[in-house]
Design an enzyme around this catalytic site. Structure first.
Site, short mmCIF file in Angstrom:
data_model
loop_
_atom_site.label_atom_id
_atom_site.label_comp_id
_atom_site.label_asym_id
_atom_site.label_seq_id
_atom_site.Cartn_x
_atom_site.Cartn_y
_atom_site.Cartn_z
N GLY A 176 34.22 -19.70 -28.34
CA GLY A 176 35.66 -19.51 -28.47
C GLY A 176 36.33 -19.56 -27.11
O GLY A 176 35.71 -19.90 -26.10
N GLY A 190 17.90 -39.43 -26.42
CA GLY A 190 18.69 -38.74 -27.43
C GLY A 190 19.87 -38.02 -26.83
O GLY A 190 20.77 -38.62 -26.24
N GLY A 192 19.92 -36.22 -24.28
CA GLY A 192 19.82 -36.15 -22.83
C GLY A 192 21.01 -36.79 -22.14
O GLY A 192 21.41 -37.90 -22.46
N GLU A 219 30.07 -30.83 -15.09
CA GLU A 219 29.14 -31.11 -16.19
C GLU A 219 28.39 -32.42 -15.99
O GLU A 219 27.20 -32.54 -16.30
CB GLU A 219 29.88 -31.12 -17.53
CG GLU A 219 30.52 -29.80 -17.92
CD GLU A 219 29.55 -28.62 -17.89
OE1 GLU A 219 28.34 -28.84 -18.14
OE2 GLU A 219 30.00 -27.50 -17.60
#
Length: 469
Positions: A176, A190, A192, A219
């Site tokens: 949230g 996949g 990754g 990120e």
């Protein structure tokens, strides 16, 4: 586990001063925060035993110590106020000690020409703004490495980017608003390399809420194989800090180049470095007192210390004063007005606490009467007994009467004449307990204003309780 943490919290509250006693409800909330934080980011229940059933109190203390050491906090093994404050800050969802690893060893992409696809878009921003934020985030990393990135609009890409909320079926549900903002997986097949952004956050392109470009740049560092950094100035530091200038630190550059090699650019890029408080070669741009504390400034950082708390707080200037620029050149406090003034170039800012006063910045020539030949101030200090402020410019010093609001006649004078023994250049200066402390390079001079004599000569960072200087 719950009772142990509650006991530790009670011990912390008993030993602290100046804070209201925590209510039982607040203590229970703090216990829950600590449990969840250590579980999510420090692998507290890696053995498969539910956190609530753990009876090894030593493990809890060790995990707390591990977290405190990572963030440069005082290592106590107790959830004290500073520790809880860090735990409550918004951050990346990737653990600090248990990485999102899909392959053994140190995962990396074998191909340096990678593709990415934005699977869906947040309604908080236009598609163009999202595309631009992601493109700029990738560009940060490609500028310092041999990596290149190409956006595709369909099919499977190396790095898939999506905005999701709650449980999105990757065993790492979002929580949230606030808290866990986003996460990404290290290189691999996949999932990754994929990056997920919590749609319950409000994504922006400025200072409000959470800046998408800033979070995406972090990120994507994980998507390329980087783990979290303990360097608060690094983009890969786990907690969200937005200063308005998204850039890779030297720590980030060293990390990505250790995996993929240097940039193919003829001139190798470099990034800003975070000051190391116990570096014997540390120098300062400006120093001032602030309500009984000392504030040291270097590049985009401040270092804060006082006699009651031995640990040095290191953070971005913009975290404390968002309107004050980096690279300050001088600062001084007028304590009886509860006012600090910061100088850069021909401008200065007056602050009270964390608030910049109305009408600032102002011009140093109009406010203090400096001639146009003075382009900036090197250092400044307010002398309490006389009510005079000394400004240091190159080899000269000027004296300003704060109460008459005018420069004293007979100035400027040579620094070496007015303050014999300290040399002819001052980087920073402050007054404490009746003495002036002058800084030039790595040296610090304690000066007796009344006798005009130097009392001691020390390293510039002697205020930081370092074992060796």
């Amino acid at each position: 586990m719950f009772s142990l943490l509650l006991l530790l919290l009670l011990l912390c509250n008993t030993g602290s001063h100046g804070f209201p006693a925590a209510t039982s409800e607040t203590q229970e909330q703090d216990v829950e925060i600590v449990q969840k934080y250590l579980k999510n980011y420090y692998n507290l229940n890696s053995d498969g035993v539910p956190v609530e059933k753990k009876r090894n109190s030593g493990l809890v203390v060790e995990k707390l110590k591990q977290m405190q050491q990572f963030f440069g906090l005082k290592v106590t093994g107790k959830p004290d106020a500073e520790t809880l404050n860090v735990m409550k800050q918004p951050r990346c969802g990737v653990p600090d000690v248990a990485e999102f690893v899909l392959t053994p060893g140190n995962p990396r992409w074998e191909n340096t020409h990678l593709t990415y696809r934005i699977e869906n878009y947040t309604p908080d921003l236009s598609r163009e703004d999202v595309d631009r934020a992601i493109e700029k985030a990738f560009q940060l990393w490609s500028n310092v490495s041999p990596l290149t990135f190409t956006k595709v609009s369909e099919g499977q890409a190396d790095i898939m980017i999506s905005f999701v909320r709650g449980d999105h079926r990757d065993n790492s549900p979002f929580d949230g608003p606030g808290g866990n903002l986003a996460h990404a997986f290290q290189p691999g097949p996949g999932i990754g390399g994929d990056a997920h952004f919590d749609e319950d956050e409000r994504w922006t392109k400025n200072f409000r809420d959470y800046n998408l470009y800033r979070v995406a740049a972090h990120e994507l560092g994980h998507s390329l194989g980087l783990s979290h950094s303990t360097d608060i100035g690094a983009l890969m530091y786990p907690n969200y800090i937005y200063t308005g200038d998204v850039q890779l630190s030297q720590d980030d550059i060293d990390g990505i180049q250790a995996i993929y090699g240097p940039s193919e650019n003829p001139v190798q890029p470099s990034g800003p470095q975070t000051p190391q408080v116990c570096d014997s070669k540390l120098t300062f741009d400006a120093i001032t007192t602030l309500r009984g504390e000392l504030m040291f400034f270097k590049d985009r950082f401040y270092m804060r210390t006082n006699s009651f708390y031995p640990e040095v707080e290191l953070n971005f200037i913009s975290v404390f004063w968002p309107q004050v620029p980096n690279g300050l050149q001088a600062a001084y406090e007028i304590a009886d007005r509860d006012e600090v003034r910061f100088f850069k170039g021909n401008k200065y800012w007056a602050v009270r606490g964390q608030d910049v006063l109305y009408g600032y910045p102002k011009d140093i020539h109009r406010s203090f009467g400096f001639p146009s030949t003075v382009k900036n101030i090197d250092a400044a200090v307010f002398e309490e007994d006389t009510g005079k402020t000394y400004f240091f410019v190159a080899h000269e010093c000027w004296r300003y009467d704060e109460y008459k609001q005018s420069m004293d006649t007979g100035y400027p004078k040579m620094i070496a004449e007015e303050f014999p023994g300290i040399g002819n250049k001052v980087d920073a200066v402050f007054q404490k307990d009746g003495f002036l402390y002058f800084f030039h390079g790595t040296r610090q001079y304690q000066f007796d204003f009344k006798t005009k004599r130097i009392l001691t000569l020390q390293k510039a960072n002697s205020w930081f309780n370092c074992r060796k200087n």
